[in-house]
Design an enzyme around this catalytic site. Structure first.
Site, PDB file in Angstrom:
ATOM      1  N   LYS A 131       0.835  -1.195   0.000  1.00  0.00           N
ATOM      2  CA  LYS A 131       0.000   0.000   0.000  1.00  0.00           C
ATOM      3  C   LYS A 131       0.877   1.255   0.000  1.00  0.00           C
ATOM      4  CE  LYS A 131      -4.220  -1.772   0.280  1.00  0.00           C
ATOM      5  NZ  LYS A 131      -5.256  -1.525  -0.744  1.00  0.00           N
ATOM      6  N   ASP A 157      -0.191  -0.689  -4.678  1.00  0.00           N
ATOM      7  CA  ASP A 157      -1.581  -0.231  -4.701  1.00  0.00           C
ATOM      8  C   ASP A 157      -1.637   1.175  -4.118  1.00  0.00           C
ATOM      9  OD1 ASP A 157      -4.281   0.151  -4.726  1.00  0.00           O
ATOM     10  OD2 ASP A 157      -4.777  -1.470  -3.341  1.00  0.00           O
ATOM     11  N   GLU A 166      -1.602  -0.737  -8.972  1.00  0.00           N
ATOM     12  CA  GLU A 166      -3.065  -0.737  -8.922  1.00  0.00           C
ATOM     13  C   GLU A 166      -3.615   0.659  -8.650  1.00  0.00           C
ATOM     14  OE1 GLU A 166      -6.627  -3.024  -6.375  1.00  0.00           O
ATOM     15  OE2 GLU A 166      -4.526  -3.604  -6.157  1.00  0.00           O
ATOM     16  N   ASP A 190      -8.894  -0.556 -10.581  1.00  0.00           N
ATOM     17  CA  ASP A 190      -9.720  -1.112  -9.499  1.00  0.00           C
ATOM     18  C   ASP A 190     -10.958  -0.250  -9.324  1.00  0.00           C
ATOM     19  OD1 ASP A 190     -10.854  -2.280  -7.290  1.00  0.00           O
ATOM     20  OD2 ASP A 190      -9.255  -1.751  -5.899  1.00  0.00           O
ATOM     21  N   LYS A 200     -14.039  -7.211  -8.139  1.00  0.00           N
ATOM     22  CA  LYS A 200     -14.434  -7.378  -6.743  1.00  0.00           C
ATOM     23  C   LYS A 200     -15.951  -7.493  -6.680  1.00  0.00           C
ATOM     24  CE  LYS A 200     -10.564  -4.794  -4.713  1.00  0.00           C
ATOM     25  NZ  LYS A 200     -10.159  -3.571  -3.967  1.00  0.00           N
TER      26      LYS A 200
END
Length: 368
Positions: free
Chosen positions: A162, A190, A218, A243, A267
């Site tokens: 992250k 991400d 991401e 995403d 997702k």
């Protein structure tokens, strides 16, 4: 097997350590659990977290959407009529994808129970074992390096790092982790929408020039900024994954048309459940676009459904980010999918295979 009523519960599971991203900090998983009852006594389980900063859904909105809009459409319908049920769920209202997902997951669970087969077999089959990455939360560099080394020692071969808080520190975080685990784990960055397009290009080119190899980056830019996403994709060697920019099939089609990203992250809480997730995988398969299956910070109920989908669509879904249950101190779900660090396996139990949920707090409200 007809739907007779829908009940709600609340499930809270503490995390091993705080989950920190560019968007939020979370201490525990909090899911609304949806239990779809039938006239045969079978119960289907679904769930949804309140991820307001991404989907816009809250616990209250999830229950209200199910109670007032979705349940009245599906009560009395036969589980065998799956396509009709999913159409009615998706068309019940705009947005509210987490509520739709929770109901769809429970319905698909019952569909598997109806035919006495694990869900993945009804979705197309496959080898019932997959491998997931694990998330390394935003923190001090030394802490992130230590967390990365611990994850590798536990057998994880892919780490989702992250970033997105501070561009300079993000570069140093990534360099430090790469140096610590090089050759032992793949790195996925991400940014959770935390960078501008120019910042993303600067960061990624800097890392590439320093010899840092990344499997992907991401959602480097804001969800609505498809032009910015394309700007990044065109200027870096690192594969770019969308995403938050992609919720449903129509957005995937636009993303592919624009060539704005190399990979799509599916997702269930974004797609509104399994039916649209299957459509997205099929669209990406037609265009040769790679997919990842991901999850929100949620319990093993909803993640189990994603696992079944990942197995059945493994020809398109080549990357797995289903570490939510691994971040929890314990798994309260009896039966279902088995989470063992990086390895996730499916039993031969019908549907999702869930037998019960420890610590589930029943809510007085029910949909019908």
């Amino acid at each position: 097997m007809k739907i007779t009523e829908i009940h709600f519960g609340m499930l809270r599971v503490p995390l091993k350590t705080a989950f920190k991203t560019a968007l939020r900090t979370v201490e525990q998983v909090e899911d609304v659990v949806v239990m779809v009852h039938t006239d045969t006594g079978h119960i289907g389980y679904g769930s949804a977290p309140a991820t307001a900063v991404i989907t816009g859904d809250t616990h209250g909105s999830i229950m209200d959407a199910v109670r007032h809009y979705i349940a009245p459409r599906v009560i009395g319908l036969d589980i065998a009529d799956l396509n009709r049920i999913t159409h009615l769920v998706q068309s019940a209202m705009e947005k509210n994808t987490s509520a739709k997902a929770a109901v769809e997951i429970a319905v698909y669970d019952l569909w598997g129970q109806l035919y006495g087969a694990p869900l993945y077999q009804l979705l197309g089959g496959g080898a019932p074992v997959i491998t997931t990455d694990i998330t390394i939360s935003v923190d001090y560099i030394d802490k992130m390096v230590a967390d990365s080394l611990d994850a590798v020692a536990r057998g994880f071969e892919s780490l989702k790092i992250k970033v997105g808080k501070d561009i300079g520190v993000d570069i140093e975080r990534t360099k430090a982790i790469h140096a610590a685990v090089e050759g032992r784990a793949l790195l996925r960055l991400d940014a959770n929408q935390g960078w501008t397009a120019k910042q993303a290009v600067f960061a990624l080119q800097t890392l590439e020039n320093a010899g840092v190899k990344l499997e992907l980056v991401e959602q480097p830019v804001k969800a609505h900024d498809l032009e910015g996403l394309r700007y990044v994709t065109e200027r870096v060697h690192t594969p770019v994954m969308a995403d938050e920019s992609v919720f449903g099939p129509m957005e995937v089609i636009e993303l592919i048309r624009m060539r704005a990203a190399d990979i799509v992250n599916i997702k269930l809480m974004k797609t509104g459940g399994i039916s649209n997730a299957v459509r997205i995988a099929d669209i990406c398969g037609l265009y040769g676009v790679d997919c990842m299956i991901g999850c929100m910070l949620e319990s093993s109920i909803g993640v189990a459904a994603a696992v079944h989908l990942a197995v059945a669509k493994s020809d398109v879904i080549s990357k797995v980010d289903l570490d939510g249950p691994s971040l929890c101190r314990y798994d309260p779900v009896a039966g279902g999918v088995i989470f063992n660090e990086s390895e996730i396996s499916i039993t031969d139990a019908p549907g999702l295979g869930i037998r019960g949920i420890d610590g589930l707090m029943p809510l007085a409200e029910r949909a019908a």
